[in-house]
Scaffold this motif. Structure first.
Motif, PDB file in Angstrom:
ATOM      1  N   GLN A  34    -101.782  29.650  49.401  1.00 29.59           N
ATOM      2  CA  GLN A  34    -100.354  29.886  49.589  1.00 29.59           C
ATOM      3  C   GLN A  34     -99.630  28.552  49.542  1.00 29.59           C
ATOM      4  O   GLN A  34    -100.022  27.591  50.209  1.00 29.59           O
ATOM      5  CB  GLN A  34    -100.057  30.570  50.920  1.00 29.59           C
ATOM      6  N   LEU A  35     -98.582  28.491  48.747  1.00 30.29           N
ATOM      7  CA  LEU A  35     -97.707  27.331  48.698  1.00 30.29           C
ATOM      8  C   LEU A  35     -96.657  27.512  49.778  1.00 30.29           C
ATOM      9  O   LEU A  35     -96.004  28.554  49.856  1.00 30.29           O
ATOM     10  CB  LEU A  35     -97.044  27.213  47.318  1.00 30.29           C
ATOM     11  N   LEU A  58     -98.339  35.732  39.232  1.00 29.92           N
ATOM     12  CA  LEU A  58     -99.205  36.234  38.162  1.00 29.92           C
ATOM     13  C   LEU A  58    -100.685  36.002  38.473  1.00 29.92           C
ATOM     14  O   LEU A  58    -101.543  36.772  38.047  1.00 29.92           O
ATOM     15  CB  LEU A  58     -98.859  35.565  36.833  1.00 29.92           C
ATOM     16  N   LEU A  59    -100.967  34.936  39.219  1.00 30.17           N
ATOM     17  CA  LEU A  59    -102.348  34.605  39.575  1.00 30.17           C
ATOM     18  C   LEU A  59    -102.748  35.190  40.924  1.00 30.17           C
ATOM     19  O   LEU A  59    -103.765  34.821  41.497  1.00 30.17           O
ATOM     20  CB  LEU A  59    -102.524  33.077  39.583  1.00 30.17           C
ATOM     21  N   ASP A  60    -101.942  36.101  41.444  1.00 33.12           N
ATOM     22  CA  ASP A  60    -102.207  36.790  42.715  1.00 33.12           C
ATOM     23  C   ASP A  60    -102.299  35.858  43.913  1.00 33.12           C
ATOM     24  O   ASP A  60    -103.040  36.121  44.864  1.00 33.12           O
ATOM     25  CB  ASP A  60    -103.480  37.651  42.627  1.00 33.12           C
ATOM     26  N   ALA A  61    -101.534  34.758  43.877  1.00 34.80           N
ATOM     27  CA  ALA A  61    -101.451  33.886  45.053  1.00 34.80           C
ATOM     28  C   ALA A  61    -100.551  34.562  46.085  1.00 34.80           C
ATOM     29  O   ALA A  61     -99.782  35.472  45.762  1.00 34.80           O
ATOM     30  CB  ALA A  61    -100.880  32.530  44.656  1.00 34.80           C
ATOM     31  N   GLU A  62    -100.666  34.117  47.308  1.00 31.89           N
ATOM     32  CA  GLU A  62     -99.795  34.627  48.369  1.00 31.89           C
ATOM     33  C   GLU A  62     -98.344  34.292  48.029  1.00 31.89           C
ATOM     34  O   GLU A  62     -98.076  33.345  47.283  1.00 31.89           O
ATOM     35  CB  GLU A  62    -100.174  33.977  49.704  1.00 31.89           C
ATOM     36  N   PRO A  63     -97.390  35.025  48.580  1.00 29.47           N
ATOM     37  CA  PRO A  63     -95.976  34.694  48.335  1.00 29.47           C
ATOM     38  C   PRO A  63     -95.678  33.259  48.791  1.00 29.47           C
ATOM     39  O   PRO A  63     -96.302  32.761  49.722  1.00 29.47           O
ATOM     40  CB  PRO A  63     -95.203  35.693  49.193  1.00 29.47           C
ATOM     41  N   ILE A  64     -94.735  32.621  48.148  1.00 28.57           N
ATOM     42  CA  ILE A  64     -94.335  31.280  48.554  1.00 28.57           C
ATOM     43  C   ILE A  64     -93.667  31.387  49.916  1.00 28.57           C
ATOM     44  O   ILE A  64     -92.724  32.164  50.096  1.00 28.57           O
ATOM     45  CB  ILE A  64     -93.359  30.669  47.534  1.00 28.57           C
ATOM     46  N   ALA A  65     -94.171  30.627  50.885  1.00 26.11           N
ATOM     47  CA  ALA A  65     -93.590  30.625  52.224  1.00 26.11           C
ATOM     48  C   ALA A  65     -92.542  29.520  52.292  1.00 26.11           C
ATOM     49  O   ALA A  65     -92.749  28.413  51.796  1.00 26.11           O
ATOM     50  CB  ALA A  65     -94.664  30.404  53.274  1.00 26.11           C
ATOM     51  N   ILE A  66     -91.424  29.830  52.910  1.00 18.64           N
ATOM     52  CA  ILE A  66     -90.323  28.888  53.033  1.00 18.64           C
ATOM     53  C   ILE A  66     -90.021  28.713  54.512  1.00 18.64           C
ATOM     54  O   ILE A  66     -89.801  29.684  55.223  1.00 18.64           O
ATOM     55  CB  ILE A  66     -89.081  29.399  52.285  1.00 18.64           C
TER      56      ILE A  66
END
Length: 105
Positions: A34-35, A58-66
């Motif tokens: 996760q970014l 697209l690469l099924d990474a976790e949602p970007i956390a802000i």
């Protein structure tokens, strides 16, 4: 497999590029990643978002956390990106769920 957080705290172009490159590389090898954009790094999405951020989904990474201490205008975030908002107070607790945290500043 270890869950990895990529914590970006700077809006510096080099730090942003490196953090995103590492997140994309790990996601392309099916690592849970996760970014997380914190502090000034949030400006990377608000001011000049790269289309490459969309590749995380697209690469099924976790949602970007802000995470930011100031109020984030959710409407200013690109609609095409999968994001979650984490308060600055919750950031430490959120990071505790990862096996490794890579910090870019």
């Amino acid at each position: 497999m270890k869950k990895i957080a990529i914590l970006q705290c700077s809006s510096d172009t080099n730090a942003a590029t490196e953090a995103l490159d590492v997140a994309l590389s790990l996601a392309s090898f099916d690592h849970p990643v996760q970014l997380i954009l914190a502090g000034e790094a949030v400006n990377c999405l608000l001011n000049s978002p790269s289309k490459r951020y969309g590749m995380l989904e697209l690469l099924d990474a976790e949602p970007i956390a802000i995470s930011s201490e100031s109020t984030i205008n959710i409407d200013a975030l690109p609609d095409s990106l999968d994001t979650v908002i984490i308060s600055a107070n919750e950031l430490k607790q959120h990071l505790d769920q990862f096996d490794e945290v890579l910090h870019f500043s």
